[in-house]
Design a protein around this motif. Sequence first.
Motif, PDB file in Angstrom:
ATOM      1  N   LEU A 279       0.889  -1.259   0.042  1.00 42.09           N
ATOM      2  CA  LEU A 279       0.007   0.049  -0.021  1.00 42.09           C
ATOM      3  C   LEU A 279       0.970   1.216  -0.040  1.00 42.09           C
ATOM      4  O   LEU A 279       0.473   2.238  -0.871  1.00 42.09           O
ATOM      5  CB  LEU A 279      -0.799  -0.069   1.074  1.00 42.09           C
ATOM      6  N   MET A 280       1.967   1.228   0.771  1.00 43.98           N
ATOM      7  CA  MET A 280       2.981   2.617   0.747  1.00 43.98           C
ATOM      8  C   MET A 280       3.518   2.525  -0.621  1.00 43.98           C
ATOM      9  O   MET A 280       3.650   3.577  -1.266  1.00 43.98           O
ATOM     10  CB  MET A 280       4.081   2.359   1.765  1.00 43.98           C
ATOM     11  N   LYS A 281       3.758   1.357  -1.200  1.00 40.68           N
ATOM     12  CA  LYS A 281       4.451   1.508  -2.689  1.00 40.68           C
ATOM     13  C   LYS A 281       3.564   2.118  -3.531  1.00 40.68           C
ATOM     14  O   LYS A 281       3.892   2.571  -4.482  1.00 40.68           O
ATOM     15  CB  LYS A 281       4.733  -0.105  -3.173  1.00 40.68           C
ATOM     16  N   GLU A 282       2.341   1.705  -3.522  1.00 43.85           N
ATOM     17  CA  GLU A 282       1.194   2.370  -4.447  1.00 43.85           C
ATOM     18  C   GLU A 282       0.689   3.738  -3.933  1.00 43.85           C
ATOM     19  O   GLU A 282      -0.138   4.395  -4.552  1.00 43.85           O
ATOM     20  CB  GLU A 282       0.060   1.437  -4.451  1.00 43.85           C
ATOM     21  N   GLY A 283       1.211   4.319  -3.070  1.00 39.47           N
ATOM     22  CA  GLY A 283       0.858   5.573  -2.493  1.00 39.47           C
ATOM     23  C   GLY A 283      -0.620   5.618  -2.109  1.00 39.47           C
ATOM     24  O   GLY A 283      -0.997   6.672  -1.797  1.00 39.47           O
ATOM     25  N   LEU A 284      -0.995   4.537  -1.444  1.00 39.96           N
ATOM     26  CA  LEU A 284      -2.406   4.370  -0.947  1.00 39.96           C
ATOM     27  C   LEU A 284      -2.207   4.840   0.651  1.00 39.96           C
ATOM     28  O   LEU A 284      -1.973   3.834   1.386  1.00 39.96           O
ATOM     29  CB  LEU A 284      -3.176   3.311  -1.030  1.00 39.96           C
ATOM     30  N   GLU A 285      -2.384   5.774   1.253  1.00 40.94           N
ATOM     31  CA  GLU A 285      -2.244   6.240   2.671  1.00 40.94           C
ATOM     32  C   GLU A 285      -3.260   5.320   3.349  1.00 40.94           C
ATOM     33  O   GLU A 285      -4.381   5.578   3.231  1.00 40.94           O
ATOM     34  CB  GLU A 285      -2.755   7.679   2.796  1.00 40.94           C
ATOM     35  N   THR A 286      -2.758   4.883   4.271  1.00 44.30           N
ATOM     36  CA  THR A 286      -3.544   3.688   5.035  1.00 44.30           C
ATOM     37  C   THR A 286      -2.905   3.660   6.523  1.00 44.30           C
ATOM     38  O   THR A 286      -1.815   3.538   6.602  1.00 44.30           O
ATOM     39  CB  THR A 286      -3.760   2.157   4.444  1.00 44.30           C
ATOM     40  N   SER A 287      -3.953   3.644   7.236  1.00 45.65           N
ATOM     41  CA  SER A 287      -3.602   3.658   8.734  1.00 45.65           C
ATOM     42  C   SER A 287      -3.779   1.957   9.331  1.00 45.65           C
ATOM     43  O   SER A 287      -4.917   1.420   8.781  1.00 45.65           O
ATOM     44  CB  SER A 287      -4.208   4.474   9.794  1.00 45.65           C
ATOM     45  N   HIS A 288      -3.017   1.647  10.203  1.00 45.69           N
ATOM     46  CA  HIS A 288      -3.441   0.200  10.711  1.00 45.69           C
ATOM     47  C   HIS A 288      -3.355   0.026  12.040  1.00 45.69           C
ATOM     48  O   HIS A 288      -2.474   0.427  12.710  1.00 45.69           O
ATOM     49  CB  HIS A 288      -1.932  -0.737  10.144  1.00 45.69           C
ATOM     50  N   LEU A 289      -4.453  -0.073  12.412  1.00 45.09           N
ATOM     51  CA  LEU A 289      -4.892  -0.461  14.049  1.00 45.09           C
ATOM     52  C   LEU A 289      -4.972  -1.805  14.282  1.00 45.09           C
ATOM     53  O   LEU A 289      -5.158  -2.619  13.461  1.00 45.09           O
ATOM     54  CB  LEU A 289      -5.900   0.305  14.494  1.00 45.09           C
ATOM     55  N   VAL A 290      -4.870  -2.308  15.479  1.00 42.60           N
ATOM     56  CA  VAL A 290      -5.138  -3.535  15.948  1.00 42.60           C
ATOM     57  C   VAL A 290      -6.081  -3.498  17.406  1.00 42.60           C
ATOM     58  O   VAL A 290      -6.009  -2.699  18.041  1.00 42.60           O
ATOM     59  CB  VAL A 290      -3.940  -4.387  16.600  1.00 42.60           C
ATOM     60  N   SER A 291      -7.377  -4.615  17.034  1.00 36.50           N
ATOM     61  CA  SER A 291      -8.297  -4.434  17.862  1.00 36.50           C
ATOM     62  C   SER A 291      -7.962  -5.124  19.073  1.00 36.50           C
ATOM     63  O   SER A 291      -7.149  -5.996  18.967  1.00 36.50           O
ATOM     64  CB  SER A 291      -9.336  -5.013  17.282  1.00 36.50           C
ATOM     65  N   ILE A 292      -8.595  -4.871  20.214  1.00 29.46           N
ATOM     66  CA  ILE A 292      -8.358  -5.450  21.571  1.00 29.46           C
ATOM     67  C   ILE A 292      -9.908  -6.016  22.082  1.00 29.46           C
ATOM     68  O   ILE A 292     -10.513  -5.199  22.216  1.00 29.46           O
ATOM     69  CB  ILE A 292      -7.644  -4.608  22.678  1.00 29.46           C
ATOM     70  N   GLY A 293      -9.904  -7.269  22.032  1.00 32.55           N
ATOM     71  CA  GLY A 293     -11.218  -7.823  22.555  1.00 32.55           C
ATOM     72  C   GLY A 293     -12.131  -8.593  21.502  1.00 32.55           C
ATOM     73  O   GLY A 293     -11.432  -9.043  20.768  1.00 32.55           O
ATOM     74  N   GLY A 294     -13.129  -8.192  21.505  1.00 31.66           N
ATOM     75  CA  GLY A 294     -14.183  -8.999  20.571  1.00 31.66           C
ATOM     76  C   GLY A 294     -15.330  -9.597  21.403  1.00 31.66           C
ATOM     77  O   GLY A 294     -15.063  -9.714  22.711  1.00 31.66           O
ATOM     78  N   TRP A 295     -16.342 -10.012  20.948  1.00 34.34           N
ATOM     79  CA  TRP A 295     -17.384 -10.729  21.289  1.00 34.34           C
ATOM     80  C   TRP A 295     -16.978 -12.132  21.951  1.00 34.34           C
ATOM     81  O   TRP A 295     -16.039 -12.882  21.114  1.00 34.34           O
ATOM     82  CB  TRP A 295     -18.623 -10.971  20.550  1.00 34.34           C
ATOM     83  N   ASP A 296     -17.217 -12.427  23.040  1.00 32.36           N
ATOM     84  CA  ASP A 296     -16.714 -13.725  23.746  1.00 32.36           C
ATOM     85  C   ASP A 296     -15.246 -13.569  24.150  1.00 32.36           C
ATOM     86  O   ASP A 296     -14.584 -14.741  24.500  1.00 32.36           O
ATOM     87  CB  ASP A 296     -16.857 -14.756  22.993  1.00 32.36           C
ATOM     88  N   ALA A 297     -14.403 -12.545  23.864  1.00 31.64           N
ATOM     89  CA  ALA A 297     -13.101 -12.408  24.302  1.00 31.64           C
ATOM     90  C   ALA A 297     -13.086 -12.165  26.009  1.00 31.64           C
ATOM     91  O   ALA A 297     -13.974 -11.225  26.123  1.00 31.64           O
ATOM     92  CB  ALA A 297     -12.516 -11.373  23.574  1.00 31.64           C
ATOM     93  N   PRO A 298     -12.000 -12.307  26.415  1.00 31.65           N
ATOM     94  CA  PRO A 298     -11.797 -11.808  27.986  1.00 31.65           C
ATOM     95  C   PRO A 298     -11.384 -10.446  27.835  1.00 31.65           C
ATOM     96  O   PRO A 298     -10.700  -9.723  27.064  1.00 31.65           O
ATOM     97  CB  PRO A 298     -10.385 -12.700  28.250  1.00 31.65           C
ATOM     98  N   HIS A 299     -11.811  -9.538  29.043  1.00 28.92           N
ATOM     99  CA  HIS A 299     -11.313  -8.359  29.110  1.00 28.92           C
ATOM    100  C   HIS A 299      -9.739  -8.364  29.640  1.00 28.92           C
ATOM    101  O   HIS A 299      -9.307  -9.500  30.113  1.00 28.92           O
ATOM    102  CB  HIS A 299     -12.186  -7.740  30.263  1.00 28.92           C
ATOM    103  N   PRO A 300      -9.302  -7.167  29.574  1.00 27.22           N
ATOM    104  CA  PRO A 300      -8.094  -7.160  29.984  1.00 27.22           C
ATOM    105  C   PRO A 300      -7.753  -7.466  31.405  1.00 27.22           C
ATOM    106  O   PRO A 300      -8.362  -7.255  32.195  1.00 27.22           O
ATOM    107  CB  PRO A 300      -7.495  -5.619  29.661  1.00 27.22           C
ATOM    108  N   ASP A 301      -6.407  -8.047  31.618  1.00 25.21           N
ATOM    109  CA  ASP A 301      -6.254  -8.694  32.795  1.00 25.21           C
ATOM    110  C   ASP A 301      -5.767  -7.240  33.734  1.00 25.21           C
ATOM    111  O   ASP A 301      -4.803  -6.651  33.484  1.00 25.21           O
ATOM    112  CB  ASP A 301      -4.985  -9.700  32.975  1.00 25.21           C
TER     113      ASP A 301
END
Length: 374
Positions: free
Chosen positions: A89-111
């Motif tokens: 995406l950088m090579k093609e000049g497509l500005e894009t942010s990359h985030l990572v999620s924490i959690g989701g349905w049925d997932a544990p909450h943070p310790d």
Amino acid sequence: MVFIGCWHVLAALLLLPVRCSTQIRTLPNGPLILGYATHCGEDRIIREAREGVNVIIWFSTNLKSDANGHPSISFGLNATCIASVARELMKEGLETSHLVSIGGWDAPHPDTNFTAKAWWDYWKMWNKEVISRPEVGFEGFDGIDWDLEGNDELESPYNHFSLECIDLVGRMSQLAKRDGFIVTLVPPQSYMDSSSPNFDLNLTHAYADYMPQFQYHSWNSYAAFLALYGEMPDGSGPTFDLIDIQLYETYSRACQAINQAGQLASEYLLEWISSVVKGWEVDFGSFPPLQTPKQMIRIAHSQLIVGLSFGSSDGRSVYISPKEFGVAYRKLPFHLKPRGAMFWNLEYDGGKVNGTQTTVSFAKELNTVFKVRS
């Protein structure tokens, strides 16, 4: 992502500049189209970005302790593949942010046995040492997306947010923002509900007037993050860059209005967006443990992301078409226009909606609304 350098003069007599550089992760300018990636299929993800998606949220991580009682982050996706996508995406000049999620349905909450600082220090180390691939120009994730939700088992401890969890998320978010990372929230609609003043931290409420047998709604639980941690302590601005509200929550108020009552989706969006941006009163005082008074909660239009999905054949989840979204968006004055839209998820894009033979490409069709990619 940009790098901001600052120069200071230590003493006027010495005239010696001292350089300090801070890496600031930024969202793309202008409107945003967010999509969740549950797998790293390079060709599909790159195609979705070409068609309009400019924020990819990689799903998902959990903050847990390991067998030795130390902080640990579980993540099932291939970081090398993610780096390869980012590089293309950088090579093609497509500005894009990359985030990572924490959690989701049925997932544990943070310790919460670890402090917010301990988790943030560990997350930064993990992002640098495990995720980043500097040899191909990928500096790791640009930020975190909080997706803490409930659990299918009604008696699960994860059908309740503890005060410690609220505090950990809020403080860790402020540490992340202080260090130049992007921070977003992605509540289901009942977790940030502009139609109700009710508040507590249980995630097992039912609507008396709509599908009362469904017992997995919240009473504005995510509003606590805005009331307590919505602004940075140093006054530099909001803690949360974006707030993506999932209108496709099972038996949501959007589902009630559109699927049950038959309201046009564009009309519902006009009313709902206006209510969220203008604000609504939440009675935090009815929940004494939070020690927070009743107050107005507002989401700035520049923070608001409208969460969409493909619906369901059984009517449990609402489908709002990009066309209907576009009708509402064009009618809204600038001060009410949301920053963008999010959809769940990239792997489904181009697929069927509501169990019918009708297909939709959220990336392409939202791009006709926002003009993210030319």
